[in-house]
Each structure stands twice: as structure tokens, then as C-alpha cells.
Design a protein around this motif. Structure first.
Motif, PDB file in Angstrom:
ATOM      1  N   GLY A   1     -13.322 -13.822  44.254  1.00  0.00           N
ATOM      2  CA  GLY A   1     -12.559 -12.579  44.369  1.00  0.00           C
ATOM      3  C   GLY A   1     -13.025 -11.692  45.510  1.00  0.00           C
ATOM      4  O   GLY A   1     -12.310 -10.769  45.906  1.00  0.00           O
ATOM      5  N   SER A   2     -14.227 -11.983  46.061  1.00  0.00           N
ATOM      6  CA  SER A   2     -14.728 -11.171  47.179  1.00  0.00           C
ATOM      7  C   SER A   2     -13.886 -11.435  48.421  1.00  0.00           C
ATOM      8  O   SER A   2     -13.425 -12.549  48.645  1.00  0.00           O
ATOM      9  CB  SER A   2     -16.176 -11.542  47.508  1.00  0.00           C
ATOM     10  OG  SER A   2     -17.033 -11.277  46.437  1.00  0.00           O
ATOM     11  N   HIS A   3     -13.708 -10.402  49.231  1.00  0.00           N
ATOM     12  CA  HIS A   3     -13.052 -10.564  50.519  1.00  0.00           C
ATOM     13  C   HIS A   3     -14.145 -10.722  51.575  1.00  0.00           C
ATOM     14  O   HIS A   3     -15.070  -9.893  51.630  1.00  0.00           O
ATOM     15  CB  HIS A   3     -12.181  -9.354  50.858  1.00  0.00           C
ATOM     16  CG  HIS A   3     -11.150  -9.066  49.806  1.00  0.00           C
ATOM     17  ND1 HIS A   3     -10.340 -10.045  49.279  1.00  0.00           N
ATOM     18  CD2 HIS A   3     -10.799  -7.925  49.189  1.00  0.00           C
ATOM     19  CE1 HIS A   3      -9.531  -9.516  48.390  1.00  0.00           C
ATOM     20  NE2 HIS A   3      -9.808  -8.217  48.297  1.00  0.00           N
ATOM     21  N   VAL A   4     -14.059 -11.790  52.379  1.00  0.00           N
ATOM     22  CA  VAL A   4     -15.150 -12.062  53.318  1.00  0.00           C
ATOM     23  C   VAL A   4     -14.632 -12.299  54.726  1.00  0.00           C
ATOM     24  O   VAL A   4     -13.456 -12.619  54.938  1.00  0.00           O
ATOM     25  CB  VAL A   4     -15.969 -13.311  52.884  1.00  0.00           C
ATOM     26  CG1 VAL A   4     -16.624 -13.079  51.544  1.00  0.00           C
ATOM     27  CG2 VAL A   4     -15.098 -14.556  52.876  1.00  0.00           C
TER      28      VAL A   4
ATOM     29  N   TYR B   1     -10.953 -14.757  57.925  1.00  0.00           N
ATOM     30  CA  TYR B   1     -10.972 -13.777  56.858  1.00  0.00           C
ATOM     31  C   TYR B   1     -10.396 -14.474  55.640  1.00  0.00           C
ATOM     32  O   TYR B   1      -9.518 -15.335  55.757  1.00  0.00           O
ATOM     33  CB  TYR B   1     -10.078 -12.573  57.206  1.00  0.00           C
ATOM     34  CG  TYR B   1     -10.743 -11.530  58.060  1.00  0.00           C
ATOM     35  CD1 TYR B   1     -11.641 -10.635  57.491  1.00  0.00           C
ATOM     36  CD2 TYR B   1     -10.470 -11.429  59.409  1.00  0.00           C
ATOM     37  CE1 TYR B   1     -12.244  -9.661  58.270  1.00  0.00           C
ATOM     38  CE2 TYR B   1     -11.080 -10.462  60.197  1.00  0.00           C
ATOM     39  CZ  TYR B   1     -11.964  -9.581  59.612  1.00  0.00           C
ATOM     40  OH  TYR B   1     -12.574  -8.618  60.376  1.00  0.00           O
ATOM     41  N   GLY B   2     -10.840 -14.124  54.457  1.00  0.00           N
ATOM     42  CA  GLY B   2     -10.255 -14.738  53.276  1.00  0.00           C
ATOM     43  C   GLY B   2     -10.843 -14.202  51.989  1.00  0.00           C
ATOM     44  O   GLY B   2     -11.857 -13.483  51.999  1.00  0.00           O
ATOM     45  N   THR B   3     -10.182 -14.562  50.900  1.00  0.00           N
ATOM     46  CA  THR B   3     -10.652 -14.196  49.569  1.00  0.00           C
ATOM     47  C   THR B   3     -11.313 -15.422  48.951  1.00  0.00           C
ATOM     48  O   THR B   3     -10.744 -16.515  48.989  1.00  0.00           O
ATOM     49  CB  THR B   3      -9.468 -13.762  48.682  1.00  0.00           C
ATOM     50  OG1 THR B   3      -8.783 -12.701  49.335  1.00  0.00           O
ATOM     51  CG2 THR B   3      -9.940 -13.304  47.322  1.00  0.00           C
ATOM     52  N   VAL B   4     -12.485 -15.235  48.416  1.00  0.00           N
ATOM     53  CA  VAL B   4     -13.191 -16.363  47.798  1.00  0.00           C
ATOM     54  C   VAL B   4     -12.463 -16.769  46.519  1.00  0.00           C
ATOM     55  O   VAL B   4     -12.248 -15.947  45.631  1.00  0.00           O
ATOM     56  CB  VAL B   4     -14.660 -15.986  47.466  1.00  0.00           C
ATOM     57  CG1 VAL B   4     -15.365 -17.152  46.770  1.00  0.00           C
ATOM     58  CG2 VAL B   4     -15.396 -15.590  48.725  1.00  0.00           C
ATOM     59  N   ILE B   5     -12.039 -18.042  46.474  1.00  0.00           N
ATOM     60  CA  ILE B   5     -11.358 -18.514  45.262  1.00  0.00           C
ATOM     61  C   ILE B   5     -12.239 -19.470  44.467  1.00  0.00           C
ATOM     62  O   ILE B   5     -11.962 -19.753  43.310  1.00  0.00           O
ATOM     63  CB  ILE B   5     -10.012 -19.189  45.587  1.00  0.00           C
ATOM     64  CG1 ILE B   5     -10.208 -20.356  46.544  1.00  0.00           C
ATOM     65  CG2 ILE B   5      -9.048 -18.177  46.178  1.00  0.00           C
ATOM     66  CD1 ILE B   5      -8.930 -21.180  46.711  1.00  0.00           C
TER      67      ILE B   5
ATOM     68  N   CYS C   1     -18.438 -21.793  49.960  1.00  0.00           N
ATOM     69  CA  CYS C   1     -17.353 -21.299  49.128  1.00  0.00           C
ATOM     70  C   CYS C   1     -16.011 -21.731  49.717  1.00  0.00           C
ATOM     71  O   CYS C   1     -15.944 -22.173  50.863  1.00  0.00           O
ATOM     72  CB  CYS C   1     -17.419 -19.780  48.993  1.00  0.00           C
ATOM     73  SG  CYS C   1     -17.295 -18.899  50.565  1.00  0.00           S
ATOM     74  N   ILE C   2     -14.965 -21.611  48.914  1.00  0.00           N
ATOM     75  CA  ILE C   2     -13.615 -21.893  49.385  1.00  0.00           C
ATOM     76  C   ILE C   2     -12.896 -20.556  49.476  1.00  0.00           C
ATOM     77  O   ILE C   2     -12.911 -19.780  48.509  1.00  0.00           O
ATOM     78  CB  ILE C   2     -12.838 -22.793  48.397  1.00  0.00           C
ATOM     79  CG1 ILE C   2     -13.661 -24.018  48.000  1.00  0.00           C
ATOM     80  CG2 ILE C   2     -11.480 -23.178  48.970  1.00  0.00           C
ATOM     81  CD1 ILE C   2     -13.760 -25.077  49.028  1.00  0.00           C
ATOM     82  N   ILE C   3     -12.287 -20.293  50.638  1.00  0.00           N
ATOM     83  CA  ILE C   3     -11.572 -19.026  50.787  1.00  0.00           C
ATOM     84  C   ILE C   3     -10.093 -19.279  51.050  1.00  0.00           C
ATOM     85  O   ILE C   3      -9.714 -20.345  51.532  1.00  0.00           O
ATOM     86  CB  ILE C   3     -12.160 -18.152  51.916  1.00  0.00           C
ATOM     87  CG1 ILE C   3     -11.982 -18.836  53.279  1.00  0.00           C
ATOM     88  CG2 ILE C   3     -13.593 -17.801  51.652  1.00  0.00           C
ATOM     89  CD1 ILE C   3     -12.283 -17.924  54.456  1.00  0.00           C
ATOM     90  N   GLU C   4      -9.290 -18.286  50.697  1.00  0.00           N
ATOM     91  CA  GLU C   4      -7.855 -18.335  50.986  1.00  0.00           C
ATOM     92  C   GLU C   4      -7.552 -17.206  51.958  1.00  0.00           C
ATOM     93  O   GLU C   4      -7.647 -16.033  51.591  1.00  0.00           O
ATOM     94  CB  GLU C   4      -7.053 -18.165  49.695  1.00  0.00           C
ATOM     95  CG  GLU C   4      -5.568 -18.392  49.889  1.00  0.00           C
ATOM     96  CD  GLU C   4      -4.830 -18.346  48.563  1.00  0.00           C
ATOM     97  OE1 GLU C   4      -4.823 -19.366  47.849  1.00  0.00           O
ATOM     98  OE2 GLU C   4      -4.281 -17.282  48.239  1.00  0.00           O
ATOM     99  N   PRO C   5      -7.188 -17.564  53.215  1.00  0.00           N
ATOM    100  CA  PRO C   5      -6.892 -16.512  54.196  1.00  0.00           C
ATOM    101  C   PRO C   5      -5.659 -15.715  53.778  1.00  0.00           C
ATOM    102  O   PRO C   5      -4.790 -16.236  53.076  1.00  0.00           O
ATOM    103  CB  PRO C   5      -6.628 -17.299  55.483  1.00  0.00           C
ATOM    104  CG  PRO C   5      -7.291 -18.616  55.278  1.00  0.00           C
ATOM    105  CD  PRO C   5      -7.145 -18.901  53.809  1.00  0.00           C
ATOM    106  N   PRO C   6      -5.551 -14.459  54.216  1.00  0.00           N
ATOM    107  CA  PRO C   6      -4.376 -13.656  53.869  1.00  0.00           C
ATOM    108  C   PRO C   6      -3.117 -14.229  54.521  1.00  0.00           C
ATOM    109  O   PRO C   6      -3.184 -14.770  55.616  1.00  0.00           O
ATOM    110  CB  PRO C   6      -4.712 -12.264  54.433  1.00  0.00           C
ATOM    111  CG  PRO C   6      -5.753 -12.501  55.469  1.00  0.00           C
ATOM    112  CD  PRO C   6      -6.515 -13.706  55.036  1.00  0.00           C
ATOM    113  N   SER C   7      -1.971 -14.146  53.815  1.00  0.00           N
ATOM    114  CA  SER C   7      -0.684 -14.647  54.304  1.00  0.00           C
ATOM    115  C   SER C   7      -0.743 -16.125  54.662  1.00  0.00           C
ATOM    116  O   SER C   7      -0.100 -16.576  55.599  1.00  0.00           O
ATOM    117  CB  SER C   7      -0.226 -13.864  55.534  1.00  0.00           C
ATOM    118  OG  SER C   7      -0.022 -12.524  55.221  1.00  0.00           O
TER     119      SER C   7
ATOM    120  N   ALA D   1      -7.213  -6.652  58.138  1.00  0.00           N
ATOM    121  CA  ALA D   1      -7.054  -8.107  58.326  1.00  0.00           C
ATOM    122  C   ALA D   1      -5.740  -8.586  57.712  1.00  0.00           C
ATOM    123  O   ALA D   1      -5.026  -9.400  58.303  1.00  0.00           O
ATOM    124  CB  ALA D   1      -8.245  -8.839  57.692  1.00  0.00           C
ATOM    125  N   CYS D   2      -5.406  -8.060  56.526  1.00  0.00           N
ATOM    126  CA  CYS D   2      -4.156  -8.448  55.859  1.00  0.00           C
ATOM    127  C   CYS D   2      -2.950  -8.007  56.677  1.00  0.00           C
ATOM    128  O   CYS D   2      -1.979  -8.760  56.826  1.00  0.00           O
ATOM    129  CB  CYS D   2      -4.075  -7.833  54.457  1.00  0.00           C
ATOM    130  SG  CYS D   2      -5.187  -8.599  53.285  1.00  0.00           S
TER     131      CYS D   2
END
Lengths: 182, 71
Positions: A53-56, A68-72, A79-85, A110-111
Motif C-alpha cells: 500500500g506504500s507509494h514509492v 513510481y508505484g504502489t506496493v502491491i 517488492c512488486i509495484i503497480e505504477p499509476p495509470s 506522479a499520478c
């Protein structure tokens, strides 16, 4: 100092200096890699407070690639992140990336930038699709005239007369790919 | 068209394919044959768009290796 240490720092360094010449080059290279990994992990490793859930912001050690992304999901060494958009995910290794938890202000920027980029890309794609469709129609409309002045080209199966708008079947034996179009 | 290659466009996709003539067997289709091909390529495009909306494009057949029967 860790209680698990077999020797103190000075003794450890002296041990390396005195014995390094007796080991194989491959072994020393593996040792260097292990040391580099350990140093990187301890110097720039998992930042405190990092969780799902952290934004990194993650930047590789060369400073070339950044995400940039949210840790999923957390993994053992990253970690695995999901970039915005984005519809994809990106694997981030703590050994290869400097990972930094970003505040809400930076994350919002960033978003916004990612959303703007996605919108521009979609507009450009729609524009190119329209142009391509118009080009297709134009090629078909003029195909009779273009057929009067064909261009001779050499294919694997011999010479062919190609013109703009011709209906073509192309087969690549090496890759077994079939392409049809005009 | 360039001296050694040309670009193919089709209703199946939203991009063009570069065809290097020296690496391909190339045949020209008649109008009647193209009608068959055109219908099949449009069907594939529609199939892809449906699958894309459902998020199931990975389940689609790889048509790049499937010949379209012309008769």
C-alpha cells in the motif's frame, strides 16, 4: 557489534589481505558480488515503513531507470509495484534499486503526470489509427491506377509486381509468419 | 514502398507490417480471394476487441501462423 562474528573487523580484514592470493579468481569474483549485494542491501535496502500500500519511487543504481508505484506485494528481496495509470506491475529488487517512500504531495504529482501521459498517448494512438484508416481507403481507391505502374521486386518465390493497394499474402519461411494486407 | 521492402496494412490490426521481399514468399490475391481474407481479418479483429474488453487476450489463437483457406 554482532555476537555471531567469528573475528573482529581488523582480524577479518587481515585475514582477507593475507589469504586472498590463495583463492581462485572465480571464488573471489563471487565474494566481491556477495559483498556488493550485502553493502547495497544495508546501505540502500528496504526503507523503514515500507509495506503493502506504500507509494514509492524506485531508481536503479545507475540512475537511468525510475519508477513510481504502489506496493502491491512484498517479496524476500524486494517488492512488486503497480505504477499509476498502468495495467502492469514492476518487480523492484532492493539490490538493484534505491527505494524511497514518497509523501502524498509527490505521489499526487506522479499520478497527475502519469494520467496526462496516458491521455496524450491515447489521443496520439486514436489520431494515428484514423490516419492509417484514411491511408488504407486512399490506397484501395487508387489501386487501379497504381496497378498500371507496378514495381518489380524479388521475393523468395521469384519476381513480383507490387503496387500501392495490391492485395498481398506474404509468408516468411524462417519464422513461419503469415501476413496479409494491402 | 522502398527498393527492398514494402509496408502492409490490414483490417486485422492498427499497425503496419514491414515486409522485406528477400525474406518472404509473396503472392498477389485476386479480388475474390481478398473478399475471403478481408472478412476473416475483420472477424479476427472483432474477436480480439471482445477478448480485450474481457481481459482474455492471452486465450486467443496466435493467428500469425494460421493460414486463411482461400477456396
Amino acid at each position: 557489534m554482532s555476537t555471531a562474528r567469528a573475528m573482529d573487523d581488523e582480524t577479518f580484514l587481515a585475514f582477507i589481505r593475507n589469504s586472498v592470493a590463495t583463492y581462485d579468481l572465480e571464488t573471489l569474483e563471487k565474494a566481491v558480488k556477495t559483498l556488493n549485494d550485502n553493502i547495497a542491501s544495508r546501505r540502500w535496502g528496504k526503507p523503514p515503513g515500507l509495506e503493502v500500500g506504500s507509494h514509492v519511487a524506485a531508481v536503479d543504481f545507475d540512475g537511468i531507470f525510475g519508477w513510481y508505484g504502489t506496493v502491491i506485494r512484498m517479496t524476500g528481496q524486494g517488492c512488486i509495484i503497480e505504477p499509476p495509470s498502468a495495467k502492469y506491475t514492476q518487480r523492484i529488487s532492493f539490490k538493484k534499486y534505491i527505494v524511497r517512500v514518497v509523501d502524498e504531495f509527490e505521489w499526487n504529482r506522479a499520478c497527475m503526470a502519469a494520467g496526462e501521459h496516458a491521455r496524450e498517448f491515447a489521443e496520439q494512438k486514436a489520431r494515428e489509427d484514423t490516419e492509417l484508416e484514411a491511408d488504407r481507403e486512399d490506397a484501395i481507391k487508387d489501386r487501379a491506377r497504381a496497378a498500371e505502374d507496378p514495381k518489380n521486386m524479388l521475393a523468395i518465390n521469384g519476381g513480383i509486381n507490387i503496387y500501392r493497394g495490391a492485395f498481398v499474402h506474404a509468408f516468411a519461411p524462417t519464422t513461419i509468419l503469415t501476413t496479409m494486407g494491402w | 514502398m522502398t527498393p527492398k521492402a514494402f509496408y502492409l496494412s490490414s483490417p486485422e490490426s492498427t499497425w503496419t507490417h514491414r515486409i522485406v521481399t528477400a525474406k518472404h514468399e509473396i503472392g498477389l490475391l485476386s479480388d475474390a480471394e481478398w473478399q475471403i481474407v478481408d472478412a476473416e481479418l475483420r472477424r479476427r479483429r472483432a474477436e480480439y476487441e471482445v477478448a480485450e474488453k474481457a481481459g482474455k487476450t492471452a486465450d486467443l489463437v496466435d493467428y500469425s501462423r494460421v493460414k486463411i483457406p482461400l477456396h
